[in-house]
Design a protein around this motif. Structure first.
Motif, mmCIF file in Angstrom:
data_model
loop_
_atom_site.group_PDB
_atom_site.id
_atom_site.type_symbol
_atom_site.label_atom_id
_atom_site.label_comp_id
_atom_site.label_asym_id
_atom_site.label_seq_id
_atom_site.Cartn_x
_atom_site.Cartn_y
_atom_site.Cartn_z
ATOM 1 N N LEU A 122 1.794 9.064 -6.264
ATOM 2 C CA LEU A 122 2.126 10.485 -6.129
ATOM 3 C C LEU A 122 3.265 10.882 -7.067
ATOM 4 O O LEU A 122 3.242 11.952 -7.670
ATOM 5 C CB LEU A 122 2.487 10.800 -4.667
ATOM 6 N N ALA A 139 0.728 -0.249 -11.577
ATOM 7 C CA ALA A 139 -0.320 -0.917 -12.360
ATOM 8 C C ALA A 139 -0.571 -2.340 -11.861
ATOM 9 O O ALA A 139 -1.721 -2.765 -11.716
ATOM 10 C CB ALA A 139 0.049 -0.928 -13.834
ATOM 11 N N GLY A 150 -2.142 -2.170 -8.533
ATOM 12 C CA GLY A 150 -3.499 -1.661 -8.756
ATOM 13 C C GLY A 150 -4.427 -2.775 -9.232
ATOM 14 O O GLY A 150 -5.572 -2.884 -8.789
ATOM 15 N N THR A 164 -7.706 11.269 -2.302
ATOM 16 C CA THR A 164 -7.750 10.222 -1.278
ATOM 17 C C THR A 164 -6.618 10.406 -0.270
ATOM 18 O O THR A 164 -6.825 10.290 0.931
ATOM 19 C CB THR A 164 -7.600 8.828 -1.923
ATOM 20 N N ALA A 198 -8.536 3.475 -13.885
ATOM 21 C CA ALA A 198 -7.354 2.613 -13.806
ATOM 22 C C ALA A 198 -7.351 1.596 -14.942
ATOM 23 O O ALA A 198 -6.340 1.393 -15.614
ATOM 24 C CB ALA A 198 -7.303 1.894 -12.463
ATOM 25 N N TRP A 232 0.823 -1.207 0.000
ATOM 26 C CA TRP A 232 0.000 0.000 0.000
ATOM 27 C C TRP A 232 0.863 1.265 0.000
ATOM 28 O O TRP A 232 0.625 2.195 -0.760
ATOM 29 C CB TRP A 232 -0.933 -0.024 1.216
HETATM 30 C C1 HEM Z 1 -1.295 1.938 -15.262
HETATM 31 C C2 HEM Z 1 -2.484 1.913 -14.846
HETATM 32 C C3 HEM Z 1 -2.901 2.208 -13.434
HETATM 33 C C4 HEM Z 1 -3.596 1.362 -12.627
HETATM 34 C C5 HEM Z 1 -4.073 -0.053 -12.951
HETATM 35 C C6 HEM Z 1 -3.833 2.056 -11.390
HETATM 36 C C7 HEM Z 1 -4.576 1.548 -10.341
HETATM 37 C C8 HEM Z 1 -4.892 2.219 -9.206
HETATM 38 C C9 HEM Z 1 -5.839 1.796 -8.215
HETATM 39 C C10 HEM Z 1 -6.685 0.535 -8.269
HETATM 40 C C11 HEM Z 1 -5.843 2.724 -7.222
HETATM 41 C C12 HEM Z 1 -6.692 2.711 -5.938
HETATM 42 C C13 HEM Z 1 -5.916 2.107 -4.810
HETATM 43 C C14 HEM Z 1 -6.711 2.033 -3.542
HETATM 44 O O1 HEM Z 1 -7.834 2.550 -3.476
HETATM 45 O O2 HEM Z 1 -6.189 1.422 -2.599
HETATM 46 C C15 HEM Z 1 -4.885 3.734 -7.576
HETATM 47 C C16 HEM Z 1 -4.565 4.826 -6.799
HETATM 48 C C17 HEM Z 1 -3.800 5.876 -7.209
HETATM 49 N N1 HEM Z 1 -3.224 6.049 -8.465
HETATM 50 FE FE1 HEM Z 1 -3.222 4.668 -9.915
HETATM 51 N N2 HEM Z 1 -3.254 3.302 -11.432
HETATM 52 C C18 HEM Z 1 -2.664 3.432 -12.675
HETATM 53 C C19 HEM Z 1 -1.981 4.546 -13.139
HETATM 54 C C20 HEM Z 1 -1.784 5.724 -12.426
HETATM 55 C C21 HEM Z 1 -1.167 6.925 -12.945
HETATM 56 C C22 HEM Z 1 -0.635 7.099 -14.374
HETATM 57 C C23 HEM Z 1 -1.145 7.837 -11.919
HETATM 58 C C24 HEM Z 1 -0.612 9.250 -11.922
HETATM 59 C C25 HEM Z 1 -1.123 10.193 -12.641
HETATM 60 C C26 HEM Z 1 -1.756 7.219 -10.771
HETATM 61 C C27 HEM Z 1 -1.917 7.820 -9.547
HETATM 62 C C28 HEM Z 1 -2.578 7.267 -8.474
HETATM 63 C C29 HEM Z 1 -2.709 7.892 -7.177
HETATM 64 C C30 HEM Z 1 -2.132 9.247 -6.741
HETATM 65 C C31 HEM Z 1 -3.466 7.011 -6.380
HETATM 66 C C32 HEM Z 1 -3.898 7.190 -4.909
HETATM 67 C C33 HEM Z 1 -2.997 6.406 -4.028
HETATM 68 C C34 HEM Z 1 -3.587 6.112 -2.683
HETATM 69 O O3 HEM Z 1 -4.773 6.322 -2.436
HETATM 70 O O4 HEM Z 1 -2.816 5.644 -1.847
HETATM 71 N N3 HEM Z 1 -2.127 5.930 -11.108
HETATM 72 N N4 HEM Z 1 -4.319 3.420 -8.793
#
Ligand code: HEM
Lengths: 137, 129
Positions: free
Chosen positions: A36, A86, A89, B88, B24, A28
């Protein structure tokens, strides 16, 4: 916010102190930090592209710099960060859909194995750009 | 301090949760295309230097409507996902969780502003090809 109040974040008894964290927590924290970092990168990326609005020459001279091995190597760091984010995620979404949460640790390591394969693929894709001088390949 | 923290899921809301997952999944597809185009289609091939991307390379690629669509939708999704994710993170701090409305407005302004900026950024490439 008072500095003292950040103890919950950095203190030895905090849930974030390295020895207090287990796999899921590391996953996490890593996800949050990479997320970020990627947001910061988006703004950097847009500002680089915006040099084209000044003139195509400005864009091209910036691209001359970013095509150097050092910058391509930094691109590779970006690739690692994106792939980790990714893959983890995908793991989170899987759990939300109701699969695998009972085996979250195992799922984490499977995702990381896939991530490792993708990262090696990325390394292969950019190898020549970093280690072979331009025009020499 | 820790005990005072408000549960993030309650503050952020279900729509935020849903769109975070939807964006995502779309990002995986868009980033896949993006990386393929950047590294396997030899965008920079006409200069003989694979790492080098030139203004002309980009203009030629953006002559095709599909790439404009890919680039713009990727920007929209990345901003939605990135800023929603950032929201978040902010809400995990009392300081921001208490000021939900201000944070939300600020992020909407930042997001829409950046989207418009990003749309305009590509214009030189579109007219210059
Ligand atoms: C490549 C595809 C991506 C996937 C599959 C993905 C997946 C996810 C998922 C599922 C979450 C939610 C996590 C949670 O609720 O615990 C998340 C949070 C986040 N993602 Fe992504 N993401 C991707 C790309 C990106 C990109 C390109 C950025 C930046 C612009 C980004 C920035 C963030 C941020 C800042 C969070 C919040 C983190 C947190 O709550 O701790 N993501 N992502």
């Amino acid at each position: 916010m008072k500095i003292g109040s950040l103890k919950w974040l950095f203190g030895k008894n905090s849930e974030f102190w390295p020895t207090n964290m287990k796999t899921g927590m590391w996953a996490w924290v890593g996800h949050r930090l990479t997320g970020l970092a990627l947001v910061a990168y988006v703004f950097l990326h847009l500002s680089f592209l915006s040099t084209a609005s000044v003139g195509s020459g400005d864009f091209d001279s910036l691209m001359e710099v970013t095509s150097q091995p050092l910058f391509v190597a930094m691109d590779f760091l970006l690739v690692i960060v994106v792939i980790y984010h990714a893959m983890n995620g995908a793991r989170v979404i899987m759990f939300d859909l109701g699969f695998g949460i009972r085996h979250q640790k195992l799922v984490f390591w499977i995702c990381m194995a896939v991530a490792a394969v993708l990262i090696v693929g990325g390394l292969w894709a950019i190898w020549d750009l970093v280690f072979v001088p331009a025009g020499g390949a | 301090m820790t005990e005072e923290r408000i549960a993030t899921t309650k503050v952020a809301g279900t729509w935020a949760w849903f769109f975070q997952r939807l964006s995502a999944v779309l990002l995986v597809i868009l980033l896949g295309i993006h990386l393929y185009v950047a590294h396997f289609m030899d965008v920079g091939s006409h200069t003989g230097d694979e790492a080098l991307i030139t203004f002309e390379d980009v203009s030629i690629r953006l002559d095709q409507l599909i790439y404009i669509a890919v680039d713009y939708s990727m920007l929209a999704m990345v901003l939605l996902h990135g800023l929603n994710g950032f929201r978040t993170v902010l809400f995990d701090f009392d300081m921001f969780a208490k000021r939900k409305k201000v944070v939300d407005r600020g992020l909407w302004v930042l997001g829409i502003g950046t989207l418009l900026w990003g749309i305009v950024i590509l214009f030189p490439f579109l007219s210059g090809g």
